[in-house]
Design an enzyme around this catalytic site. Structure first.
Site, PDB file in Angstrom:
ATOM      1  N   LYS A 119       0.854  -1.206   0.000  1.00 44.33           N
ATOM      2  CA  LYS A 119       0.000   0.000   0.000  1.00 44.33           C
ATOM      3  C   LYS A 119       0.879   1.240   0.000  1.00 44.33           C
ATOM      4  O   LYS A 119       2.043   1.198   0.446  1.00 44.33           O
ATOM      5  CB  LYS A 119      -0.938   0.003   1.210  1.00 44.33           C
ATOM      6  CG  LYS A 119      -0.264   0.039   2.583  1.00 44.33           C
ATOM      7  CD  LYS A 119       0.073   1.418   3.107  1.00 44.33           C
ATOM      8  CE  LYS A 119       0.832   1.363   4.425  1.00 44.33           C
ATOM      9  NZ  LYS A 119       1.494   2.588   4.820  1.00 44.33           N
TER      10      LYS A 119
ATOM     11  N   PRO B 293       9.676  -4.438   0.169  1.00 44.16           N
ATOM     12  CA  PRO B 293      10.705  -4.163   1.181  1.00 44.16           C
ATOM     13  C   PRO B 293      10.108  -4.159   2.594  1.00 44.16           C
ATOM     14  O   PRO B 293       8.964  -3.748   2.780  1.00 44.16           O
ATOM     15  CB  PRO B 293      11.212  -2.767   0.804  1.00 44.16           C
ATOM     16  CG  PRO B 293      10.798  -2.541  -0.598  1.00 44.16           C
ATOM     17  CD  PRO B 293       9.590  -3.385  -0.856  1.00 44.16           C
ATOM     18  N   VAL B 294      10.911  -4.647   3.547  1.00 45.41           N
ATOM     19  CA  VAL B 294      10.447  -4.792   4.940  1.00 45.41           C
ATOM     20  C   VAL B 294      10.687  -3.484   5.711  1.00 45.41           C
ATOM     21  O   VAL B 294      11.683  -2.794   5.474  1.00 45.41           O
ATOM     22  CB  VAL B 294      11.222  -5.962   5.610  1.00 45.41           C
ATOM     23  CG1 VAL B 294      10.859  -6.103   7.081  1.00 45.41           C
ATOM     24  CG2 VAL B 294      10.948  -7.259   4.873  1.00 45.41           C
TER      25      VAL B 294
ATOM     26  N   LEU C 176       5.391   0.543   3.508  1.00 50.59           N
ATOM     27  CA  LEU C 176       4.575   0.052   2.390  1.00 50.59           C
ATOM     28  C   LEU C 176       3.559  -1.006   2.826  1.00 50.59           C
ATOM     29  O   LEU C 176       2.924  -1.651   1.985  1.00 50.59           O
ATOM     30  CB  LEU C 176       5.493  -0.522   1.294  1.00 50.59           C
ATOM     31  CG  LEU C 176       6.436   0.505   0.656  1.00 50.59           C
ATOM     32  CD1 LEU C 176       7.453  -0.178  -0.249  1.00 50.59           C
ATOM     33  CD2 LEU C 176       5.651   1.554  -0.127  1.00 50.59           C
TER      34      LEU C 176
ATOM     35  N   SER D 164      -0.234  -6.424   4.731  1.00 51.76           N
ATOM     36  CA  SER D 164      -0.810  -7.038   3.538  1.00 51.76           C
ATOM     37  C   SER D 164      -0.640  -8.559   3.585  1.00 51.76           C
ATOM     38  O   SER D 164      -1.535  -9.306   3.174  1.00 51.76           O
ATOM     39  CB  SER D 164      -0.163  -6.455   2.282  1.00 51.76           C
ATOM     40  OG  SER D 164      -0.932  -6.809   1.166  1.00 51.76           O
TER      41      SER D 164
ATOM     42  N   ASP E  40      -3.114  -1.428   9.848  1.00 52.96           N
ATOM     43  CA  ASP E  40      -3.244  -1.268   8.389  1.00 52.96           C
ATOM     44  C   ASP E  40      -3.942  -2.463   7.740  1.00 52.96           C
ATOM     45  O   ASP E  40      -4.234  -2.436   6.542  1.00 52.96           O
ATOM     46  CB  ASP E  40      -1.857  -1.118   7.730  1.00 52.96           C
ATOM     47  CG  ASP E  40      -1.299   0.289   7.889  1.00 52.96           C
ATOM     48  OD1 ASP E  40      -2.090   1.215   8.175  1.00 52.96           O
ATOM     49  OD2 ASP E  40      -0.077   0.446   7.725  1.00 52.96           O
TER      50      ASP E  40
HETATM   51  O1  C5P Z   1      -0.868  -1.498  14.357  1.00 51.43           O
HETATM   52  P1  C5P Z   1       0.465  -1.274  13.756  1.00 51.43           P
HETATM   53  O2  C5P Z   1       1.377  -2.424  13.913  1.00 51.43           O
HETATM   54  O3  C5P Z   1       0.373  -0.770  12.371  1.00 51.43           O
HETATM   55  O4  C5P Z   1       1.047  -0.040  14.562  1.00 51.43           O
HETATM   56  C1  C5P Z   1       2.368   0.022  14.995  1.00 51.43           C
HETATM   57  C2  C5P Z   1       2.487   1.035  16.116  1.00 51.43           C
HETATM   58  O5  C5P Z   1       2.237   2.355  15.623  1.00 51.43           O
HETATM   59  C3  C5P Z   1       1.508   0.857  17.250  1.00 51.43           C
HETATM   60  O6  C5P Z   1       1.983  -0.045  18.187  1.00 51.43           O
HETATM   61  C4  C5P Z   1       1.437   2.276  17.827  1.00 51.43           C
HETATM   62  O7  C5P Z   1       2.552   2.500  18.647  1.00 51.43           O
HETATM   63  C5  C5P Z   1       1.587   3.146  16.600  1.00 51.43           C
HETATM   64  N1  C5P Z   1       0.293   3.596  16.065  1.00 51.43           N
HETATM   65  C6  C5P Z   1      -0.345   4.705  16.633  1.00 51.43           C
HETATM   66  N2  C5P Z   1      -1.545   5.111  16.134  1.00 51.43           N
HETATM   67  C7  C5P Z   1      -2.131   4.466  15.106  1.00 51.43           C
HETATM   68  C8  C5P Z   1      -1.498   3.351  14.507  1.00 51.43           C
HETATM   69  C9  C5P Z   1      -0.286   2.953  15.024  1.00 51.43           C
HETATM   70  O8  C5P Z   1       0.177   5.317  17.560  1.00 51.43           O
HETATM   71  N3  C5P Z   1      -3.297   4.899  14.647  1.00 51.43           N
END
Ligand code: C5P
Length: 285
Positions: free
Chosen positions: A10, A94-95, A99, A104, A136
């Site tokens: 994405k 890429p990690v 993205l 995904s 995401d």
């Molecule tokens: O959920 P995801 O792994 O994408 O999010 C990684 C980190 O990003 C979360 O642990 C949080 O610290 C931060 N985050 C946030 N607000 C969001 C999405 C993510 O603070 N809306």
């Protein structure tokens, strides 16, 4: 039986951080789209009860820390299917790049397990299971150009996909930790892209207007910490892309071009500065 699922990356055309919530998460407003750079996951049933993952990527854990593993566990707990699963992940995205590769992969896992075991899970049910695993993933389950709000779990598809464009992606040789970026930003000092104007431009199919409203509230923090990100964006603009913006929490910078030949020309020029350069299309389902 073997099930194959593609997991497209994405991009964030717009990412606005509205405020920090009491639980530490951030309220977001984003415009997201999928691109034709994708991982490929193959799912097979196994006799044992185990979840096993193999991958061509040297960077990823293959245990419970992997989103794929967590998605299978969540599906198994909810739908109590018999037996184990083996997943082979061919990693092309890429990690830790901004993205959404891990998200995904998890979304593809929900779809793949649903098909492999004929679970008839609905999109809503899978979304509910996905939210605790990654914010995401709900977007990746839908995959359409969308306005994404809340923590990332409210996905509202736009009236039309983003105008046909070529996307040049440059991933510098650094990895950015999303939790770290969110924990370090000072919400009061961030810039705010005009997400409503970006949405309108896309829904009007107005490419030029769209390019004027790309923006990302997280860009200034990541660029300050990693000046190479700023340098890449500046080079892209110097080389004549229509617009450039960092995706997610970075470090990948995406640039839009309406002509394929120009995208290729600019990508070749950028290869002088960075090894990982891609030219992709947006996916317009
Ligand atoms: O959920 P995801 O792994 O994408 O999010 C990684 C980190 O990003 C979360 O642990 C949080 O610290 C931060 N985050 C946030 N607000 C969001 C999405 C993510 O603070 N809306």
């Amino acid at each position: 039986m073997e099930i194959i699922e593609k997991a497209p990356a994405k991009i964030n055309l717009g990412l606005d951080v509205l405020y920090k919530r009491n639980d530490g998460y951030h309220e977001l407003e984003m415009i997201m789209a999928s691109i034709d750079l994708a991982d490929r996951l193959t799912f097979t049933k196994t006799e044992s009860n185990d979840i096993t993952i193999t991958t061509n990527s040297g960077f990823l854990p293959t245990d419970r820390k992997n989103n794929i593993f967590q998605a299978i566990e969540a599906m198994k707990k909810r739908y109590a299917f018999e037996g184990g699963v083996h997943v082979n992940l061919q990693k092309n995205i890429p990690v830790a790049a901004g993205l959404g590769g891990g998200s995904s992969d998890a979304a593809a896992t929900f779809r793949g397990i649903n098909r492999l075991f004929d679970l008839e899970a609905t999109l809503e049910e899978m979304t509910e299971l996905a939210i605790p695993i990654g914010t995401d993933i709900p977007f990746c389950l839908k995959g359409e150009t969308a306005l994404v709000t809340g923590l990332g779990e409210i996905v509202t598809p736009l009236k039309r996909p983003i105008p046909q464009s070529w996307v040049v992606l440059v991933k510098p040789k650094i990895s950015v930790s999303t939790p770290r970026v969110f924990s370090k930003i000072d919400v009061d000092t961030l810039t705010h892209p005009n997400i409503k104007a970006l949405q309108k431009a896309i829904e009007d199919n107005n490419y030029t207007e769209m390019t004027q409203h790309l923006g990302n509230s997280l860009e200034s923090y990541t660029m300050k910490k990693f000046p190479v990100v700023k340098m890449i964006k500046e080079k892209m603009l110097d080389f004549g892309v229509d617009a450039a913006v960092m995706s997610g929490s970075g470090p990948t910078v995406i640039a839009l071009c309406d002509k394929h030949s120009r995208a290729i020309h600019i990508a070749n020029s950028l290869k002088g500065f960075c090894q990982e350069v891609y030219v992709v299309r947006t996916l317009n389902q």
